[in-house]
Design an enzyme around this catalytic site. Structure first.
Site, mmCIF file in Angstrom:
data_model
loop_
_atom_site.group_PDB
_atom_site.id
_atom_site.type_symbol
_atom_site.label_atom_id
_atom_site.label_comp_id
_atom_site.label_asym_id
_atom_site.label_seq_id
_atom_site.Cartn_x
_atom_site.Cartn_y
_atom_site.Cartn_z
ATOM 1 C CE LYS A 131 -3.119 2.863 2.614
ATOM 2 N NZ LYS A 131 -3.481 3.285 3.971
ATOM 3 C CB ALA A 184 -8.060 8.074 5.318
ATOM 4 N N GLY A 185 -10.724 8.272 7.262
ATOM 5 C CA GLY A 185 -11.825 9.159 7.583
ATOM 6 C C GLY A 185 -13.076 8.505 8.106
ATOM 7 C CG ASN A 198 -5.321 1.337 12.459
ATOM 8 O OD1 ASN A 198 -4.118 1.500 12.388
ATOM 9 N ND2 ASN A 198 -5.856 0.709 13.482
#
Length: 262
Positions: free
Chosen positions: A104, A191-192, A213
């Site tokens: 990634k 993300a977010g 995460n």
């Protein structure tokens, strides 16, 4: 549940789960193990610059709780701000993981926003693709850049929903939708995400998966939140496949009016 007509396939491997999870920010490796299991995820991201996966023999090894025989380990370049550092980190991961090619890529612009540096990301993706890596790439929610990364040869494009660790949910669903509708590779929101409903929205837009995460690790009960995310991903995918009802401005009776007694 009906069979999914388009299972998640990345770099030639098919996965049952569409939830990808990170391995950082937990209080200890035991909590990492329990939350990962509860999530049902099969792909686990690992920050090579921050996590021991064997390079430090005298420290606890993450791979003891998320073994490569059970999970696909996805090394990431978190903390990299230059092409050179990102490429070198991927090469290190390949050495540590015996030739593992799936990585990634993220090349960040600055410490404050953690937004991707798109120019550097494009350069790094091109170098890694030429070096025979299978690149999953973190980027902004720009449909033009997403397509360019696909054209370079990335095996999955991962637009942000909101800034890393913000928990704000999908801020621009129309951009995400545009990316999804024009993609020839898996699109995975990265993300977010803050809670289960955010994950469901991403899947209802037609995304192929969601990576998270902080939303799990920073929850009051990470293991329970991991289980909730697992269910949300499944529900969102099924809702997308089912097709939602059209929106209407006014009420519409749910029971037929024909045959009513006057």
């Amino acid at each position: 549940m009906s069979t999914d007509p388009k299972p998640l396939t990345i770099a030639g491997k098919t996965y049952r789960s569409r939830l990808l999870v990170g391995s950082g920010k937990y209080k200890d490796l035991e909590e990492t193990r329990r939350a990962t299991e509860a999530s049902g995820a099969e792909i686990i991201t690992v920050a090579i610059r921050r996590t021991n996966i064997g390079q430090n023999a005298d420290e606890p090894n993450l791979l003891d709780v998320v073994p490569p025989e059970r999970y696909t380990i996805l090394p990431n370049t978190a903390g990299c701000f230059t092409v050179k550092d990102a490429v070198r980190t991927c090469q290190l991961a390949r050495e540590l993981l015996d030739g593992h090619k799936l990585v990634k890529l993220e090349v960040l612009a600055d410490q404050k926003t953690l937004f991707p540096n798109v120019i550097e990301t494009l350069k790094a993706a091109e170098q890694l693709a030429k070096d025979d890596f299978d690149v999953m790439v973190y980027t902004n929610d720009d449909p033009i850049i997403a397509k360019e990364l696909e054209n370079i040869g990335c095996v999955a494009v991962m637009p942000l929903a909101a800034p890393i660790g913000s928990g704000l949910g999908i801020r621009n669903p129309y951009n995400i939708l545009e990316i999804v509708e024009n993609a020839g590779v898996p699109i995975i929101v990265d993300a977010g995400v803050g809670t289960a409903s955010d994950a469901a929205v991403a899947m209802e837009l037609g995304c192929d998966g969601v990576l998270m995460n902080t939303a799990i690790a920073a929850a009051g009960d990470p293991v329970l939140m991991a289980a909730a995310m697992n269910k949300a991903i499944q529900a969102g995918r099924e809702a997308f496949l089912a097709g939602r009802m059209p929106r209407r401005r006014y009420a519409s009776a749910s029971s037929p009016l024909d045959g009513l007694i006057d």
